[in-house]
Design an enzyme around this catalytic site. Structure first.
Site: not given
Length: 492
Positions: A397-399
């Protein structure tokens, strides 16, 4: 609606779009009276199922991009025949388009309850907004950012002195961590704190007001990444006392390529234009020595070079008006009811583990990530799509740092953003929803997870694209089982 009728909205007071302070989040009541979902595009789309037949598509990936509100689409369609270039055009349609564009700026300022001296800059997205601010930082600026941020907030500060803070395990710890970091570095110079309003992984709300107070007590400024907050809760720049706020239209039910950076003007006016070109320049002359001398504009135009995305800005303003008209109290109450239903349903599935940074009782928006024992996240997401017509997100999740922490996976375990992750990758599944989500979509989702968890991966299930079939894909056996994963609760 005719374009003149649309243009007439410019006379409406911006105060009508201003919102009250964020209401407190109470536990979802057992059987509240909640309104219907807001009409969105795609609600009648049907998709084929692997076993035959078809189902209405359940779009449950709002945290990535929310569907366009029907009202937004109608407003865009009404304006489209009158589209023309913005600024400097003498034609009637150009002047009307400029009117619409500047009125959109005022509407967004009202929606965010900006200070009278703040400015609204239209960008492409939250990522673009934060990169614009990063490019405008004063010399020798220090940036403090938590490792749990989305990459859009974690990565833009490449030319600053960056301090990455450990992911806190609760709101109070977040404030204490920031206060300690600000107090320990007594070096002079500007300081910027970047913080999210709501996690794109867990949906948990951050103590923005308290973090802003801590930053200002030490002479620092703060920018709020409201990409996941603005679609779910009112955001008041005045009440939260943040210096800037950034958000994306495509998460605010206006997926037409526009974003916003709103806030103080001094750093932006003192910086070189984010993009050099027409619109950002006030005067360009050829000097006697042959060089070109440029006088740059101040204000929002300084960082909006090129032909502005008037349709995108108009769509964002339309979404701001639509959400305000729907009433935040009603929107929040319905979403909290849906969150309660989903969490209650997943809690009844023994194999499911919800990811949480602040704990089960933390207030949150409609974003939940989870893992299911025995399932790879990519395979589960594909099964939800193929067999039930449900669209969710899988991956990190781009985290990445936060998801690795919550899953107990070190930096050596493979993992990437995107659905087609390598075999054995670290990943999770995220379900996200909002004002346009029907109850039935979430009921179907909970039932599907329950059935898939009980059944386990099926080797014969058709898999689209290039994903390997579950039966041929090695299980992520090197990952610690949920019960054995370190909790990380004792991290400072």
């Amino acid at each position: 609606m005719s374009f003149p009728a649309l243009a007439a909205t410019r006379t409406a007071s911006a105060a009508t779009a201003r919102t009250a302070a964020t209401p407190s989040l109470a536990p979802a009541p057992a059987a509240p009276t909640v309104g219907a979902p807001l009409p969105v595009l795609g609600r009648d789309v049907r998709v084929p199922l692997a076993a035959g037949g078809e189902a209405g598509y359940a779009a449950l990936d709002y945290a990535a991009s929310a569907p366009a509100l029907q009202r937004v689409w109608d407003d865009v369609a009404a304006y489209a025949p009158y589209y023309a270039s913005v600024h400097r055009g003498a034609g009637r349609l150009s002047r009307l388009s400029t009117d619409l564009f500047e009125n959109a700026r005022r509407t967004v300022a009202g929606f965010l309850d900006c200070r009278d001296t703040d400015q609204v800059v239209f960008t492409r997205s939250t990522t673009d907004s934060l990169n614009l601010l990063a490019a405008a930082l004063p010399a020798d600026c220090r940036v403090l950012v938590f490792e749990s941020e989305h990459h859009a907030a974690l990565l833009p500060w490449r030319h600053a002195r960056v301090t990455v803070l450990d992911a806190p395990r609760g709101p109070r710890q977040a404030v204490r961590t920031l206060e300690r970091a600000l107090a320990e570095d007594g070096r002079p110079g500007p300081v910027l704190v970047c913080v999210t309003g709501a996690s794109n992984v867990t949906g948990e709300l951050w103590p923005v007001r308290e973090l802003a107070a801590a930053a200002h007590a030490h002479g620092a400024r703060i920018v709020l990444d409201a990409a996941q907050l603005a679609p779910h809760h009112p955001v008041s720049v005045r009440d939260l006392d943040v210096d800037w706020v950034a958000f994306s239209g495509h998460k605010l039910y206006a997926p037409f390529g526009a974003g916003v950076l709103a806030g103080r003007t001094d750093w932006l006016d003192a910086a070189e234009p984010y993009l050099a070109g027409g619109g950002a320049s006030r005067s360009v002359v050829r000097r006697a020595d042959g060089a070109v001398h440029v006088e740059w504009r101040d204000g929002a135009a300084r960082h909006e070079a090129g032909s502005p995305n008037v349709i995108g800005a108009h769509a964002v303003a339309s979404a701001c008006r639509a959400l305000t008209a729907a009433g935040w109290d009603a929107l929040v109450a319905r979403e909290q009811y849906l969150i309660g239903r989903v969490r209650e349903g997943l809690a009844g599935v023994e194999q499911v583990r919800l990811l949480s940074q602040f704990g089960a009782d933390a207030p949150r928006v409609g974003v939940l990530s989870f893992v299911v024992a025995g399932w790879d996240g990519s395979e589960l997401a594909a099964a939800l799509s193929d067999e039930y017509g449900i669209g969710v997100r899988d991956g990190l999740f781009c985290a990445h740092p936060l998801v690795r922490l919550l899953l107990g996976g070190g930096s050596g375990v493979p993992g990437e953003c995107g659905a087609e992750s390598p075999a054995g990758s670290l990943n999770a599944v995220r379900v996200s929803f909002g004002a346009g989500t029907p109850d039935e979509h979430l009921e179907r989702f909970v039932r599907a997870v329950r059935e898939l968890a009980r059944r386990g991966p099926a080797a014969a299930r058709p898999v689209p694209g290039n994903r390997p079939a579950p039966g041929n894909r090695p299980a992520p056996g090197n990952r610690p089982a949920p019960a054995d994963r370190p909790a990380a609760a004792d991290r400072p």
